[in-house]
Motif scaffolding. Structure first.
Motif, PDB file in Angstrom:
ATOM      1  N   ASP A 156       0.797  -1.053  -0.087  1.00  0.00           N
ATOM      2  CA  ASP A 156      -0.107  -0.173   0.128  1.00  0.00           C
ATOM      3  C   ASP A 156       1.011   1.264   0.054  1.00  0.00           C
ATOM      4  O   ASP A 156       1.127   1.763   1.001  1.00  0.00           O
TER       5      ASP A 156
ATOM      6  N   SER B 117      -9.077  11.509  -9.003  1.00  0.00           N
ATOM      7  CA  SER B 117      -8.010  11.087  -8.342  1.00  0.00           C
ATOM      8  C   SER B 117      -6.870  12.180  -8.637  1.00  0.00           C
ATOM      9  O   SER B 117      -7.186  12.704  -9.674  1.00  0.00           O
TER      10      SER B 117
ATOM     11  N   ALA C  44       0.979   6.156 -10.455  1.00  0.00           N
ATOM     12  CA  ALA C  44       1.105   5.158  -9.755  1.00  0.00           C
ATOM     13  C   ALA C  44       0.832   3.803 -10.449  1.00  0.00           C
ATOM     14  O   ALA C  44       0.353   2.522  -9.774  1.00  0.00           O
TER      15      ALA C  44
ATOM     16  N   ARG D  20       2.142   4.754  -0.659  1.00  0.00           N
ATOM     17  CA  ARG D  20       1.467   6.380  -0.777  1.00  0.00           C
ATOM     18  C   ARG D  20       2.459   7.350  -0.824  1.00  0.00           C
ATOM     19  O   ARG D  20       3.844   6.944  -0.570  1.00  0.00           O
TER      20      ARG D  20
ATOM     21  N   ALA E  53      -3.862  11.310  -8.663  1.00  0.00           N
ATOM     22  CA  ALA E  53      -2.727  10.446  -9.487  1.00  0.00           C
ATOM     23  C   ALA E  53      -2.646  11.181 -10.957  1.00  0.00           C
ATOM     24  O   ALA E  53      -3.547  11.278 -11.672  1.00  0.00           O
TER      25      ALA E  53
ATOM     26  N   PRO F  69      -1.630   8.697  -4.401  1.00  0.00           N
ATOM     27  CA  PRO F  69      -1.626   7.261  -4.826  1.00  0.00           C
ATOM     28  C   PRO F  69       0.095   7.203  -5.188  1.00  0.00           C
ATOM     29  O   PRO F  69       0.562   8.023  -5.834  1.00  0.00           O
TER      30      PRO F  69
ATOM     31  N   ASP G  28      -1.916  11.067   1.423  1.00  0.00           N
ATOM     32  CA  ASP G  28      -2.626  10.092   0.522  1.00  0.00           C
ATOM     33  C   ASP G  28      -2.573  10.155  -0.719  1.00  0.00           C
ATOM     34  O   ASP G  28      -3.493   9.883  -1.435  1.00  0.00           O
TER      35      ASP G  28
END
Length: 369
Positions: A144, A205, A194, A146, A207, A170, A168
């Motif tokens: 996970d 998002s 990501a 980040r 990202a 991605p 937070d």
């Protein structure tokens, strides 16, 4: 005989009619995990940087500091340099070139994974009195990953987290973006996709975006999206009102884009010179062989770009887009800084993909005219 000709003609027409008017495009080639890696067997060319026959005259590069540990971002202070090292330290370098490696104390530990770790730095405008620095770093677990942007305060011996600007974001083993650029009361932040290309087109998002984050923290992260459709942007610089960003392509076709608010730069829907309504083609792209561009700087004539896989520091003419190699004999180059007729750059040969010497990595100075 005429009957057989008629039957054959009808069969041909039937076959043509069965093809759809708009045949589907071929599936996109698999996305590479990273374009930073230098192909096996490639080594830096051991030769002096050439003196160009144009208006840009280039001297030889000289080492200022040795023994940097996987450096990523460099910022100039009144007393010297601060250089982030991917493992989670900052190299503090004074005016005499003395190196003091100092810890960064964070609420979330730096996760050094793949291309992730302690990445971009930006100096607060009042650094001389506040001693504040902004930093982008990877955190979490291998399952996970980040990224986050934090404010650090330096006491001369260590850098301590004093505020969270954004978290937070991605992340992944590759494609974390990570470049910071301060612009008055806002901070530009580049984020990667990501390893999920569709996130670059996902408006929900952050990202695969370039963000303009107000230091006041007003609004929500998606409100701060300035541009979208980015794969792995690692360079950002501003000249007057023009904002340039460099980013890695999927297989070659690395880009330099001129960013404008609200624009979509196409990944993963288009790349290189492909066109589609509502999407922007790059201002400059490298062709089929990847350079893996990272840090960039610019003045009124050139964009200066560090390249990893390309093992070069280059100048791109802002009018003609002609490329002038400035340095080709120092291996992988991660970041560049411009000021007072000099370019400074840091190598990235100790990241596991280069061919480091006993002195690497290093901060170099290059004189240009």
């Amino acid at each position: 005989m005429k009957r057989w000709i008629l039957i054959l003609s009808l069969a041909v027409l039937a076959g043509c009619a069965s093809e759809p008017a708009d045949a589907p495009e071929p599936e996109e080639a698999p996305v590479e995990e990273s374009t930073e890696e230098t192909p096996a067997g490639d080594t830096p060319v051991e030769e002096e940087a050439p003196e160009t026959d144009g208006s840009l005259t280039v001297g030889s590069s000289e080492s200022v500091v040795e023994q940097l540990d996987v450096p990523w971002s460099m910022i100039r202070t009144d007393q010297g340099w601060l250089i982030s090292e991917r493992g989670g330290t900052i190299a503090v370098i004074d005016a005499e070139g003395n190196l003091d490696r100092q810890p960064v104390v964070l609420e979330e530990d730096v996760l050094e994974i793949g291309e992730g770790g302690l990445l971009g730095l930006a100096l607060a405008e009042d650094f001389a009195t506040s001693r504040q620095v902004y930093a982008y770093h990877t955190y979490g677990t291998p399952g996970d990953v980040r990224n986050r942007v934090v404010e650090l305060t330096w006491d001369g011996e260590q850098f301590q987290e004093t505020a969270v600007v954004l978290d937070d974001i991605p992340g992944a083993q590759f494609h974390n973006g990570g470049r910071l650029l301060l612009d008055g009361d806002a901070l530009w932040v580049t984020t990667g996709d990501a390893l999920v290309p569709d996130l670059a087109q996902d408006e929900t998002s952050i990202a695969g975006k370039v963000l303009r984050v107000p230091l006041s923290g007003a609004g929500e992260p998606t409100d701060w999206i300035y541009s979208s459709g980015h794969r792995n942007p690692q360079g950002l610089t501003q000249v007057e009102d023009t904002l340039y960003a460099s980013e890695h392509g999927a297989s070659g076709h690395d880009e330099v884009n001129i960013l404008e608010e609200g624009n979509n730069y196409g990944w993963p829907l288009i790349e290189a010179d492909q066109e589609r309504d509502g999407l922007e083609t790059p201002w400059f792209e490298v062709g089929e062989t990847s350079w893996a561009p990272s840090g960039i700087e610019a003045d009124d004539r050139y964009v200066y770009m560090a390249t990893l896989r390309g093992n070069r520091l280059v100048a791109i003419d802002r009018e003609t887009k002609e490329v002038t190699p400035l340095v080709e004999d120092r291996g992988r180059i991660r970041d560049v800084w411009l000021g007072d007729g000099e370019l400074y750059f840091i190598t990235n040969n100790t990241d596991g993909r280069g061919n480091p010497s006993n002195e690497d990595d290093q901060l170099y100075r290059l004189t240009i005219e």
